[in-house]
Design an enzyme around this catalytic site. Structure first.
Site, PDB file in Angstrom:
ATOM      1  N   HIS A  15     -58.711  57.108   8.201  1.00  0.00           N
ATOM      2  CA  HIS A  15     -58.147  58.335   8.752  1.00  0.00           C
ATOM      3  C   HIS A  15     -57.241  58.019   9.933  1.00  0.00           C
ATOM      4  O   HIS A  15     -57.151  56.892  10.400  1.00  0.00           O
ATOM      5  CB  HIS A  15     -59.249  59.333   9.154  1.00  0.00           C
ATOM      6  CG  HIS A  15     -60.027  58.975  10.376  1.00  0.00           C
ATOM      7  ND1 HIS A  15     -60.918  59.845  10.971  1.00  0.00           N
ATOM      8  CD2 HIS A  15     -60.065  57.863  11.142  1.00  0.00           C
ATOM      9  CE1 HIS A  15     -61.471  59.269  12.029  1.00  0.00           C
ATOM     10  NE2 HIS A  15     -60.968  58.069  12.152  1.00  0.00           N
ATOM     11  N   CYS A  34     -57.431  55.933  17.671  1.00  0.00           N
ATOM     12  CA  CYS A  34     -57.591  56.703  16.434  1.00  0.00           C
ATOM     13  C   CYS A  34     -56.289  57.355  15.997  1.00  0.00           C
ATOM     14  O   CYS A  34     -56.193  57.873  14.885  1.00  0.00           O
ATOM     15  CB  CYS A  34     -58.688  57.757  16.607  1.00  0.00           C
ATOM     16  SG  CYS A  34     -60.325  57.022  16.565  1.00  0.00           S
ATOM     17  N   HIS A  40     -56.879  53.807  10.135  1.00  0.00           N
ATOM     18  CA  HIS A  40     -57.936  52.812  10.329  1.00  0.00           C
ATOM     19  C   HIS A  40     -59.165  53.318   9.594  1.00  0.00           C
ATOM     20  O   HIS A  40     -59.254  54.503   9.258  1.00  0.00           O
ATOM     21  CB  HIS A  40     -58.236  52.599  11.820  1.00  0.00           C
ATOM     22  CG  HIS A  40     -58.762  53.836  12.485  1.00  0.00           C
ATOM     23  ND1 HIS A  40     -57.948  54.836  12.949  1.00  0.00           N
ATOM     24  CD2 HIS A  40     -60.023  54.253  12.716  1.00  0.00           C
ATOM     25  CE1 HIS A  40     -58.684  55.801  13.453  1.00  0.00           C
ATOM     26  NE2 HIS A  40     -59.953  55.495  13.320  1.00  0.00           N
ATOM     27  N   HIS A  42     -63.452  53.624   8.629  1.00  0.00           N
ATOM     28  CA  HIS A  42     -64.827  53.699   9.132  1.00  0.00           C
ATOM     29  C   HIS A  42     -65.787  53.533   7.961  1.00  0.00           C
ATOM     30  O   HIS A  42     -65.473  53.929   6.835  1.00  0.00           O
ATOM     31  CB  HIS A  42     -65.109  55.050   9.791  1.00  0.00           C
ATOM     32  CG  HIS A  42     -64.409  55.247  11.099  1.00  0.00           C
ATOM     33  ND1 HIS A  42     -64.850  54.675  12.268  1.00  0.00           N
ATOM     34  CD2 HIS A  42     -63.309  55.941  11.412  1.00  0.00           C
ATOM     35  CE1 HIS A  42     -64.048  55.023  13.247  1.00  0.00           C
ATOM     36  NE2 HIS A  42     -63.091  55.798  12.767  1.00  0.00           N
ATOM     37  N   ASP A  80     -65.049  58.614  -0.880  1.00  0.00           N
ATOM     38  CA  ASP A  80     -65.221  57.165  -0.769  1.00  0.00           C
ATOM     39  C   ASP A  80     -63.932  56.417  -1.114  1.00  0.00           C
ATOM     40  O   ASP A  80     -63.308  56.696  -2.147  1.00  0.00           O
ATOM     41  CB  ASP A  80     -66.359  56.694  -1.682  1.00  0.00           C
ATOM     42  CG  ASP A  80     -66.748  55.245  -1.410  1.00  0.00           C
ATOM     43  OD1 ASP A  80     -66.676  54.811  -0.240  1.00  0.00           O
ATOM     44  OD2 ASP A  80     -67.121  54.554  -2.368  1.00  0.00           O
ATOM     45  N   HIS A  81     -63.563  55.493  -0.251  1.00  0.00           N
ATOM     46  CA  HIS A  81     -62.340  54.678  -0.412  1.00  0.00           C
ATOM     47  C   HIS A  81     -61.068  55.528  -0.452  1.00  0.00           C
ATOM     48  O   HIS A  81     -60.081  55.148  -1.060  1.00  0.00           O
ATOM     49  CB  HIS A  81     -62.438  53.763  -1.641  1.00  0.00           C
ATOM     50  CG  HIS A  81     -63.340  52.588  -1.412  1.00  0.00           C
ATOM     51  ND1 HIS A  81     -64.702  52.703  -1.398  1.00  0.00           N
ATOM     52  CD2 HIS A  81     -63.066  51.301  -1.147  1.00  0.00           C
ATOM     53  CE1 HIS A  81     -65.233  51.511  -1.151  1.00  0.00           C
ATOM     54  NE2 HIS A  81     -64.274  50.647  -0.983  1.00  0.00           N
ATOM     55  N   GLU A 125     -70.188  58.175  12.304  1.00  0.00           N
ATOM     56  CA  GLU A 125     -68.877  57.530  12.183  1.00  0.00           C
ATOM     57  C   GLU A 125     -68.970  56.070  12.613  1.00  0.00           C
ATOM     58  O   GLU A 125     -68.262  55.206  12.098  1.00  0.00           O
ATOM     59  CB  GLU A 125     -67.836  58.271  13.021  1.00  0.00           C
ATOM     60  CG  GLU A 125     -66.424  57.803  12.755  1.00  0.00           C
ATOM     61  CD  GLU A 125     -65.396  58.707  13.396  1.00  0.00           C
ATOM     62  OE1 GLU A 125     -64.767  59.496  12.676  1.00  0.00           O
ATOM     63  OE2 GLU A 125     -65.237  58.638  14.627  1.00  0.00           O
TER      64      GLU A 125
HETATM   65 NI    NI Z   1     -61.519  56.745  13.693  1.00  0.00          NI
END
Ligand code: NI
Length: 136
Positions: A15, A34, A40, A42, A80-81, A125
């Protein structure tokens, strides 16, 4: 007598936290790393908790197989992914913070449960940062 049952799940997603209507400088000051324009990732950990009466016949609050399948279709298959900003419609105009992701997950799972069951979403997160949403 109400009992809470929980199931853990996991997904990886990318995100970027920013507002399109803010300058890069304001986004940078507010969201820091962020706001990386290249996104990037998580490793999100999820706890889905369901509270209700124990069914007299089955002894279950909810069949965990049913809950597992709901989490797979509504969360894992959807997130996911994925790049949340780019690939997940709910985040086209909604900043994909842990707070907002938890609310989106709640809103996707809740309609799949019987109305008398209470739902709580806990989303990690990072191992130290997590949010909880129970629909209030
Ligand atoms: Ni983040």
């Amino acid at each position: 007598m109400k009992v809470t049952v929980s199931r853990k799940a996991h997904f990886n997603a990318a995100h970027r936290l920013y507002r399109k209507d803010w300058s890069f400088e304001k986004n940078d000051a507010t969201f820091g790393k962020c706001n990386n324009p290249n996104f990037h990732g998580h490793n999100y950990d999820l706890i889905v908790s369901v509270t209700g009466e124990i069914d007299k016949e089955t002894g279950y609050v909810i069949d965990m197989k049913v809950l597992k399948d709901i989490i797979k279709s509504e969360v894992e298959d959807a997130l996911d992914h994925k790049n949340l900003n780019v690939e997940v419609p709910e985040f086209t105009t909604l900043n994909p913070t842990a707070e907002n992701i938890a609310v989106v997950i709640y809103n996707k799972i809740k309609p799949k449960l019987s109305a008398d069951l209470k739902l709580e979403i806990t989303l990690y997160e990072t191992p130290r940062n997590f949010v909880t949403y129970a629909g209030d």
